[in-house]
Design a protein around this motif. Structure first.
Motif, PDB file in Angstrom:
ATOM      1  N   GLN A  79     -23.126 -13.029   5.812  1.00 51.80           N
ATOM      2  CA  GLN A  79     -23.189 -13.858   4.604  1.00 51.80           C
ATOM      3  C   GLN A  79     -22.399 -13.232   3.468  1.00 51.80           C
ATOM      4  O   GLN A  79     -21.825 -13.940   2.641  1.00 51.80           O
ATOM      5  N   THR A  80     -22.324 -11.888   3.473  1.00 49.89           N
ATOM      6  CA  THR A  80     -21.540 -11.214   2.420  1.00 49.89           C
ATOM      7  C   THR A  80     -20.070 -11.558   2.542  1.00 49.89           C
ATOM      8  O   THR A  80     -19.384 -11.801   1.527  1.00 49.89           O
ATOM      9  N   GLN A  81     -19.554 -11.639   3.734  1.00 51.84           N
ATOM     10  CA  GLN A  81     -18.146 -11.990   3.944  1.00 51.84           C
ATOM     11  C   GLN A  81     -17.866 -13.430   3.508  1.00 51.84           C
ATOM     12  O   GLN A  81     -16.793 -13.738   2.988  1.00 51.84           O
ATOM     13  N   VAL A  82     -18.846 -14.300   3.745  1.00 49.44           N
ATOM     14  CA  VAL A  82     -18.691 -15.689   3.290  1.00 49.44           C
ATOM     15  C   VAL A  82     -18.610 -15.741   1.772  1.00 49.44           C
ATOM     16  O   VAL A  82     -17.781 -16.458   1.186  1.00 49.44           O
ATOM     17  N   LEU A  83     -19.458 -14.945   1.117  1.00 45.96           N
ATOM     18  CA  LEU A  83     -19.444 -14.930  -0.352  1.00 45.96           C
ATOM     19  C   LEU A  83     -18.141 -14.340  -0.881  1.00 45.96           C
ATOM     20  O   LEU A  83     -17.614 -14.789  -1.907  1.00 45.96           O
ATOM     21  N   GLU A  84     -17.574 -13.358  -0.198  1.00 45.50           N
ATOM     22  CA  GLU A  84     -16.296 -12.792  -0.606  1.00 45.50           C
ATOM     23  C   GLU A  84     -15.186 -13.826  -0.483  1.00 45.50           C
ATOM     24  O   GLU A  84     -14.292 -13.917  -1.344  1.00 45.50           O
ATOM     25  N   ALA A  85     -15.198 -14.614   0.570  1.00 43.19           N
ATOM     26  CA  ALA A  85     -14.200 -15.676   0.749  1.00 43.19           C
ATOM     27  C   ALA A  85     -14.340 -16.736  -0.346  1.00 43.19           C
ATOM     28  O   ALA A  85     -13.345 -17.270  -0.848  1.00 43.19           O
ATOM     29  N   GLN A  86     -15.610 -17.029  -0.721  1.00 45.28           N
ATOM     30  CA  GLN A  86     -15.834 -18.004  -1.794  1.00 45.28           C
ATOM     31  C   GLN A  86     -15.316 -17.474  -3.131  1.00 45.28           C
ATOM     32  O   GLN A  86     -14.721 -18.212  -3.920  1.00 45.28           O
ATOM     33  N   ALA A  87     -15.512 -16.174  -3.382  1.00 43.27           N
ATOM     34  CA  ALA A  87     -15.026 -15.580  -4.627  1.00 43.27           C
ATOM     35  C   ALA A  87     -13.504 -15.620  -4.689  1.00 43.27           C
ATOM     36  O   ALA A  87     -12.912 -15.894  -5.743  1.00 43.27           O
ATOM     37  N   ALA A  88     -12.852 -15.363  -3.567  1.00 44.04           N
ATOM     38  CA  ALA A  88     -11.389 -15.432  -3.526  1.00 44.04           C
ATOM     39  C   ALA A  88     -10.902 -16.844  -3.782  1.00 44.04           C
ATOM     40  O   ALA A  88      -9.888 -17.066  -4.451  1.00 44.04           O
ATOM     41  N   LEU A  89     -11.648 -17.828  -3.242  1.00 38.18           N
ATOM     42  CA  LEU A  89     -11.300 -19.233  -3.478  1.00 38.18           C
ATOM     43  C   LEU A  89     -11.432 -19.577  -4.951  1.00 38.18           C
ATOM     44  O   LEU A  89     -10.565 -20.243  -5.533  1.00 38.18           O
ATOM     45  N   ASP A  90     -12.519 -19.114  -5.594  1.00 40.45           N
ATOM     46  CA  ASP A  90     -12.729 -19.392  -7.022  1.00 40.45           C
ATOM     47  C   ASP A  90     -11.614 -18.773  -7.872  1.00 40.45           C
ATOM     48  O   ASP A  90     -11.121 -19.392  -8.830  1.00 40.45           O
ATOM     49  N   ALA A  91     -11.202 -17.563  -7.519  1.00 43.47           N
ATOM     50  CA  ALA A  91     -10.115 -16.905  -8.251  1.00 43.47           C
ATOM     51  C   ALA A  91      -8.812 -17.677  -8.098  1.00 43.47           C
ATOM     52  O   ALA A  91      -8.037 -17.807  -9.058  1.00 43.47           O
ATOM     53  N   ALA A  92      -8.555 -18.212  -6.910  1.00 43.24           N
ATOM     54  CA  ALA A  92      -7.338 -18.993  -6.674  1.00 43.24           C
ATOM     55  C   ALA A  92      -7.358 -20.275  -7.504  1.00 43.24           C
ATOM     56  O   ALA A  92      -6.327 -20.704  -8.051  1.00 43.24           O
TER      57      ALA A  92
END
Length: 357
Positions: free
Chosen positions: A143-156
């Protein structure tokens, strides 16, 4: 000796004596009466003669009149938010423009490329987020990796928004409906952030501004009706929108603003105007212009005659000048205003009164 006089002579002497006494007393009392009459006549002759006109008290609309000028409701220097070279000036100087109209356009340069790059990164982050979610469902991602991917998406997404704003800032737009009064930048001019493209002014509503003397400021209220007469004779109707509470320390006057409608923007800013502002109804008198005089203290007023025909002075304030005379305040009740001879009499002096011809 009287006994030796004949009776007829004695009678004559008595008659002569009576006549002498008559003329003696007559001259004494008659002379005094004649003297009193002559003295009264002399006193009457020394009283100056004046002509008066009865001025009744009338309830009249009281206006405060002052000089003013038209002024734009808003004047804003429109400045660049980013750096660049001016590539186009779509708005003509002095033209009416709507809110959002482009006044100056800067060269796009690499800003479009930055937008394209940010959008490509966004698509990549969206795919990574989608893949991370699918793998997490199968147990191959935490789940931590999913949250990291979501954070990268938000930054983009934030980078795309930032690049789009930077691209939009090349268009310097009008902040409101108004006149693009002055252009400060031409094609080829380099603008740094904060430098001016031009000046926008709002002429509808239009302001008519003036300075109110401290003697009249207390009578004016926000919302009071007002009329402005321009130098060309045009009349503008509006209402007071602002009266300063603090006086100018140099002139001891209070700044005032009247808002008037100017839908076609035909009235320019900076025109001289006569402002007439309603200050309620009050007692007023119509007097001839020639009746106004100055007293020893330099006050403007009128001289009038009291009930005992003595002269009095009253300082007055001029409300309005008409073809029939001056409307003034400062008098009470019906007043016999001196119209002829007012400059040759003094306060308290008794005068002979005649009606004005």
């Amino acid at each position: 000796m009287l006994g030796r006089l004949k009776p007829q002579y004695l009678f004559i002497l008595v008659v002569i004596g009576l006549l002498a006494l008559y003329f003696l007393f007559g001259s004494l009392f008659g002379g005094k009466k004649a003297h009193n009459v002559a003295e009264a006549k002399t006193t009457a002759d020394t009283q100056p003669s004046v002509q008066v006109k009865l001025a009744p008290e009338t309830v009249r609309q009281v206006d405060v009149v002052l000089r003013g000028r038209t002024e734009a409701a808003r004047a804003v220097v429109v400045r660049s938010e980013t750096a660049g070279v001016v590539a186009a000036t779509p708005a003509a100087e002095g033209s009416f423009v709507r809110r959002g109209h482009v006044l100056c356009r800067l060269a796009v340069d690499a800003r479009q490329a930055s937008v394209d790059q940010a959008r490509a990164m966004l698509r990549s982050r969206q795919l990574q987020r989608q893949a991370a979610a699918q793998l997490a469902e199968k147990g191959y991602r935490s789940q931590t990796q999913v949250l990291e991917a979501q954070a990268a998406l938000d930054a983009a997404q934030a980078q795309v928004r930032q690049a789009e704003i930077a691209l939009a800032q090349v268009n310097i737009r009008a902040p409101f409906d108004g006149v693009f009064d002055k252009r400060d930048a031409e094609i080829g001019t380099y603008l740094a952030p904060g430098q001016a493209c031009g000046t926008m002014i709002e002429l509808n509503p239009l302001l008519v501004v003036g300075d109110v003397p401290e003697t009249d400021a207390a009578r004016l209220r926000v919302g009071a009706p007002a009329t402005a007469k321009l130098v060309g004779g045009q009349l503008l109707n509006g209402r007071v929108r602002y009266v300063a509470q603090d006086a100018d320390p140099q002139t001891r006057t209070y700044h005032l603003e009247v808002a008037v409608q100017n839908p076609a923007n035909v009235v320019r800013s900076g025109l001289s105007a006569e402002l007439r502002i309603g200050a309620g109804a009050g007692a007023a008198h119509l007097v001839p212009v020639s009746a106004l005089v100055l007293d020893a203290a330099g006050r403007q007023g009128v001289r009038y005659v009291l009930a005992d025909n003595r002269v009095a002075f009253a300082p007055v304030t001029v409300l309005e000048e008409t073809g029939d005379g001056m409307w003034v305040t400062g008098l009470a009740g019906a007043v016999r205003v001196i119209t002829v001879g007012q400059s040759f009499v003094a306060d308290g002096q008794k005068v002979r009164v005649a009606a004005a011809r």
